[in-house]
Design a protein around this motif. Structure first.
Motif, PDB file in Angstrom:
ATOM      1  N   ALA A 134     -23.705 -37.905  -3.591  1.00 31.56           N
ATOM      2  CA  ALA A 134     -24.132 -36.592  -3.098  1.00 31.56           C
ATOM      3  C   ALA A 134     -23.391 -36.233  -1.818  1.00 31.56           C
ATOM      4  O   ALA A 134     -23.030 -35.068  -1.600  1.00 31.56           O
ATOM      5  CB  ALA A 134     -25.644 -36.593  -2.846  1.00 31.56           C
ATOM      6  N   GLY A 135     -23.164 -37.229  -0.968  1.00 30.40           N
ATOM      7  CA  GLY A 135     -22.420 -36.977   0.267  1.00 30.40           C
ATOM      8  C   GLY A 135     -21.007 -36.501  -0.009  1.00 30.40           C
ATOM      9  O   GLY A 135     -20.537 -35.531   0.589  1.00 30.40           O
ATOM     10  N   VAL A 136     -20.325 -37.170  -0.935  1.00 29.86           N
ATOM     11  CA  VAL A 136     -18.955 -36.764  -1.288  1.00 29.86           C
ATOM     12  C   VAL A 136     -18.958 -35.384  -1.940  1.00 29.86           C
ATOM     13  O   VAL A 136     -18.122 -34.528  -1.631  1.00 29.86           O
ATOM     14  CB  VAL A 136     -18.317 -37.800  -2.235  1.00 29.86           C
ATOM     15  N   ALA A 137     -19.902 -35.146  -2.847  1.00 30.94           N
ATOM     16  CA  ALA A 137     -19.983 -33.839  -3.521  1.00 30.94           C
ATOM     17  C   ALA A 137     -20.253 -32.723  -2.523  1.00 30.94           C
ATOM     18  O   ALA A 137     -19.692 -31.623  -2.625  1.00 30.94           O
ATOM     19  CB  ALA A 137     -21.083 -33.880  -4.576  1.00 30.94           C
ATOM     20  N   LEU A 138     -21.092 -33.002  -1.538  1.00 30.19           N
ATOM     21  CA  LEU A 138     -21.407 -32.001  -0.524  1.00 30.19           C
ATOM     22  C   LEU A 138     -20.177 -31.647   0.297  1.00 30.19           C
ATOM     23  O   LEU A 138     -19.862 -30.472   0.515  1.00 30.19           O
ATOM     24  CB  LEU A 138     -22.509 -32.534   0.399  1.00 30.19           C
ATOM     25  N   VAL A 139     -19.452 -32.672   0.738  1.00 31.66           N
ATOM     26  CA  VAL A 139     -18.253 -32.443   1.544  1.00 31.66           C
ATOM     27  C   VAL A 139     -17.204 -31.667   0.752  1.00 31.66           C
ATOM     28  O   VAL A 139     -16.542 -30.762   1.269  1.00 31.66           O
ATOM     29  CB  VAL A 139     -17.667 -33.791   2.017  1.00 31.66           C
ATOM     30  N   LEU A 140     -17.070 -31.982  -0.533  1.00 31.77           N
ATOM     31  CA  LEU A 140     -16.042 -31.348  -1.349  1.00 31.77           C
ATOM     32  C   LEU A 140     -16.431 -29.960  -1.824  1.00 31.77           C
ATOM     33  O   LEU A 140     -15.630 -29.033  -1.798  1.00 31.77           O
ATOM     34  CB  LEU A 140     -15.749 -32.226  -2.577  1.00 31.77           C
ATOM     35  N   GLY A 141     -17.699 -29.792  -2.220  1.00 36.59           N
ATOM     36  CA  GLY A 141     -18.067 -28.582  -2.921  1.00 36.59           C
ATOM     37  C   GLY A 141     -18.604 -27.443  -2.085  1.00 36.59           C
ATOM     38  O   GLY A 141     -18.332 -26.279  -2.361  1.00 36.59           O
ATOM     39  N   VAL A 142     -19.350 -27.748  -1.029  1.00 33.71           N
ATOM     40  CA  VAL A 142     -20.032 -26.691  -0.286  1.00 33.71           C
ATOM     41  C   VAL A 142     -19.155 -26.084   0.794  1.00 33.71           C
ATOM     42  O   VAL A 142     -19.077 -24.869   0.948  1.00 33.71           O
ATOM     43  CB  VAL A 142     -21.337 -27.238   0.348  1.00 33.71           C
ATOM     44  N   ASP A 143     -18.482 -26.908   1.531  1.00 32.07           N
ATOM     45  CA  ASP A 143     -17.659 -26.417   2.641  1.00 32.07           C
ATOM     46  C   ASP A 143     -16.377 -27.238   2.697  1.00 32.07           C
ATOM     47  O   ASP A 143     -16.236 -28.116   3.528  1.00 32.07           O
ATOM     48  CB  ASP A 143     -18.443 -26.555   3.956  1.00 32.07           C
ATOM     49  N   PRO A 144     -15.431 -26.955   1.773  1.00 34.07           N
ATOM     50  CA  PRO A 144     -14.263 -27.813   1.628  1.00 34.07           C
ATOM     51  C   PRO A 144     -13.191 -27.622   2.698  1.00 34.07           C
ATOM     52  O   PRO A 144     -12.021 -27.409   2.394  1.00 34.07           O
ATOM     53  CB  PRO A 144     -13.735 -27.423   0.244  1.00 34.07           C
ATOM     54  N   ALA A 145     -13.564 -27.702   3.981  1.00 33.61           N
ATOM     55  CA  ALA A 145     -12.576 -27.602   5.056  1.00 33.61           C
ATOM     56  C   ALA A 145     -11.738 -28.873   5.070  1.00 33.61           C
ATOM     57  O   ALA A 145     -12.218 -29.935   5.412  1.00 33.61           O
ATOM     58  CB  ALA A 145     -13.273 -27.422   6.397  1.00 33.61           C
ATOM     59  N   GLY A 146     -10.482 -28.749   4.667  1.00 30.26           N
ATOM     60  CA  GLY A 146      -9.597 -29.913   4.647  1.00 30.26           C
ATOM     61  C   GLY A 146      -9.840 -30.825   3.466  1.00 30.26           C
ATOM     62  O   GLY A 146      -9.339 -31.939   3.435  1.00 30.26           O
ATOM     63  N   ALA A 147     -10.637 -30.383   2.464  1.00 31.84           N
ATOM     64  CA  ALA A 147     -10.959 -31.233   1.322  1.00 31.84           C
ATOM     65  C   ALA A 147     -10.243 -30.736   0.076  1.00 31.84           C
ATOM     66  O   ALA A 147     -10.722 -29.844  -0.622  1.00 31.84           O
ATOM     67  CB  ALA A 147     -12.466 -31.270   1.091  1.00 31.84           C
ATOM     68  N   ASP A 148      -9.102 -31.295  -0.231  1.00 32.89           N
ATOM     69  CA  ASP A 148      -8.353 -30.961  -1.431  1.00 32.89           C
ATOM     70  C   ASP A 148      -8.886 -31.822  -2.575  1.00 32.89           C
ATOM     71  O   ASP A 148      -8.961 -33.041  -2.444  1.00 32.89           O
ATOM     72  CB  ASP A 148      -6.870 -31.245  -1.203  1.00 32.89           C
ATOM     73  N   PRO A 149      -9.263 -31.212  -3.720  1.00 34.96           N
ATOM     74  CA  PRO A 149      -9.819 -31.994  -4.836  1.00 34.96           C
ATOM     75  C   PRO A 149      -8.905 -33.126  -5.285  1.00 34.96           C
ATOM     76  O   PRO A 149      -9.382 -34.209  -5.628  1.00 34.96           O
ATOM     77  CB  PRO A 149      -9.993 -30.948  -5.940  1.00 34.96           C
ATOM     78  N   LEU A 150      -7.589 -32.893  -5.282  1.00 36.95           N
ATOM     79  CA  LEU A 150      -6.655 -33.949  -5.678  1.00 36.95           C
ATOM     80  C   LEU A 150      -6.719 -35.107  -4.690  1.00 36.95           C
ATOM     81  O   LEU A 150      -6.732 -36.282  -5.089  1.00 36.95           O
ATOM     82  CB  LEU A 150      -5.231 -33.398  -5.763  1.00 36.95           C
ATOM     83  N   GLY A 151      -6.754 -34.777  -3.404  1.00 29.18           N
ATOM     84  CA  GLY A 151      -6.839 -35.823  -2.386  1.00 29.18           C
ATOM     85  C   GLY A 151      -8.113 -36.630  -2.511  1.00 29.18           C
ATOM     86  O   GLY A 151      -8.105 -37.860  -2.392  1.00 29.18           O
ATOM     87  N   VAL A 152      -9.227 -35.941  -2.762  1.00 34.49           N
ATOM     88  CA  VAL A 152     -10.515 -36.629  -2.930  1.00 34.49           C
ATOM     89  C   VAL A 152     -10.449 -37.571  -4.130  1.00 34.49           C
ATOM     90  O   VAL A 152     -10.914 -38.715  -4.077  1.00 34.49           O
ATOM     91  CB  VAL A 152     -11.665 -35.613  -3.101  1.00 34.49           C
ATOM     92  N   THR A 153      -9.852 -37.091  -5.228  1.00 30.17           N
ATOM     93  CA  THR A 153      -9.737 -37.911  -6.434  1.00 30.17           C
ATOM     94  C   THR A 153      -8.907 -39.164  -6.174  1.00 30.17           C
ATOM     95  O   THR A 153      -9.269 -40.274  -6.593  1.00 30.17           O
ATOM     96  CB  THR A 153      -9.090 -37.103  -7.574  1.00 30.17           C
ATOM     97  N   ILE A 154      -7.795 -39.005  -5.457  1.00 29.70           N
ATOM     98  CA  ILE A 154      -6.917 -40.144  -5.171  1.00 29.70           C
ATOM     99  C   ILE A 154      -7.622 -41.160  -4.268  1.00 29.70           C
ATOM    100  O   ILE A 154      -7.567 -42.377  -4.506  1.00 29.70           O
ATOM    101  CB  ILE A 154      -5.603 -39.673  -4.512  1.00 29.70           C
TER     102      ILE A 154
END
Length: 285
Positions: A134-154
């Motif tokens: 949930a923490g990772v999903a929150l950081v990525l999905g709600v306010d993705p400042a500096g959160a690139d989905p590809l980077g998160v996946t890697i």
């Protein structure tokens, strides 16, 4: 100062040291260092220092046979692969977010333990996994400042590999001391990046004060000091308490990224990071 307090401080020092990895990664990128060059230099220098310290203390021991093969495998397929994925992912994320995402690895360690039958499914473990994800999903999905989905996946892939490395290392440590295993894993990881860099034409010798300062810094501050501090701390406070104390690591990365790299720190980032850390503490308690 009593032994427990000293041990706790040593573990925190270790966590702070490891927490600088993302910062050095960003500085390396700015200085023009490729990932293979940075990590090859990091592990080669760290290997020389570790073997030097162990030799001076009379603790140097060379593995042979199956023990050596396992250590080399852990270094190349485990630690090197994890490090490579993390630093590639770091190119798409802020250092703080990369630190938070990577620190989901204890949840994956629990998953591997469940799959292998060494752990049973309990409400506590389920809650821990839910909090981390949930923490990772929150950081990525709600306010993705500096959160690139590809980077998160890697970086998530790096966390999974790291979980496998830790699980396999735990089995290897039944017959090998931690310092001996580390002394073999580091040069194996260094050799892996020397090979990758040579084959891809991305390996070079660091040049100039800017590049060498990053290489020496990551080798000492983010590798040697935290490794020996953690070993010294865990002897005094035990593995469980050391694991919980180490959860300050991603918080250090977020704070340093904000101070030295002017990285954005939103309320969502903080809440997501807290959820991840809460899940880690719950899983390790």
């Amino acid at each position: 100062m009593d032994e427990e307090t000293t041990g706790a401080l040593l573990v925190v020092v270790s966590a702070v040291g490891f927490g600088t990895l993302g910062i050095f990664g960003k500085l390396a990128e700015a200085a023009g260092l490729t990932v293979p060059t940075l990590l090859a230099a990091r592990f080669v220098i760290a290997s020389l220092l570790v073997w030097g310290v162990l030799s001076m203390r009379g603790n140097a021991s060379v593995l042979t046979g199956r023990g050596l093969a396992v250590a080399l495998g852990l270094g190349t397929l485990g630690y090197a692969l994890m490090s490579g994925l993390y630093f590639v992912g770091l190119g798409y994320l802020t250092a703080g977010l990369a630190g938070i995402v990577l620190y989901t690895y204890p949840a994956f360690v629990v998953c591997l333990a469940l799959l292998s039958g060494r752990e049973t499914v309990t409400p506590r473990l389920v809650a821990a996994l839910v909090l981390c994800l949930a923490g990772v999903a929150l950081v990525l999905g709600v306010d993705p400042a500096g959160a690139d989905p590809l980077g998160v996946t890697i970086v998530l892939a790096a966390a999974v590999v790291y979980a496998g490395y830790i699980t396999a290392s735990g089995m290897a440590l039944d017959s090998v001391r931690p310092r001996t295993l580390t002394a073999h894993v580091l040069p194996a990881a260094g050799g892996a990046f020397l090979a990758v860099g040579s084959l891809t034409g991305t390996l070079s010798v660091p040049a100039g004060p800017a590049q060498w300062s990053v290489v020496v810094g990551i080798s000492l501050v983010a590798t040697i000091v935290p490794i020996f501090a953690f070993f010294a701390g865990i002897q005094r406070v035990g593995a469980s308490r050391a694991s919980v104390l180490s959860t300050v690591e991603p918080a250090v990365t977020v704070a340093l990224g904000a101070v030295y790299l002017s990285e954005p720190v939103t309320v969502t980032t903080v809440v997501g990071g807290v959820l991840v850390l809460a899940g880690v503490v719950l899983a390790q308690s």
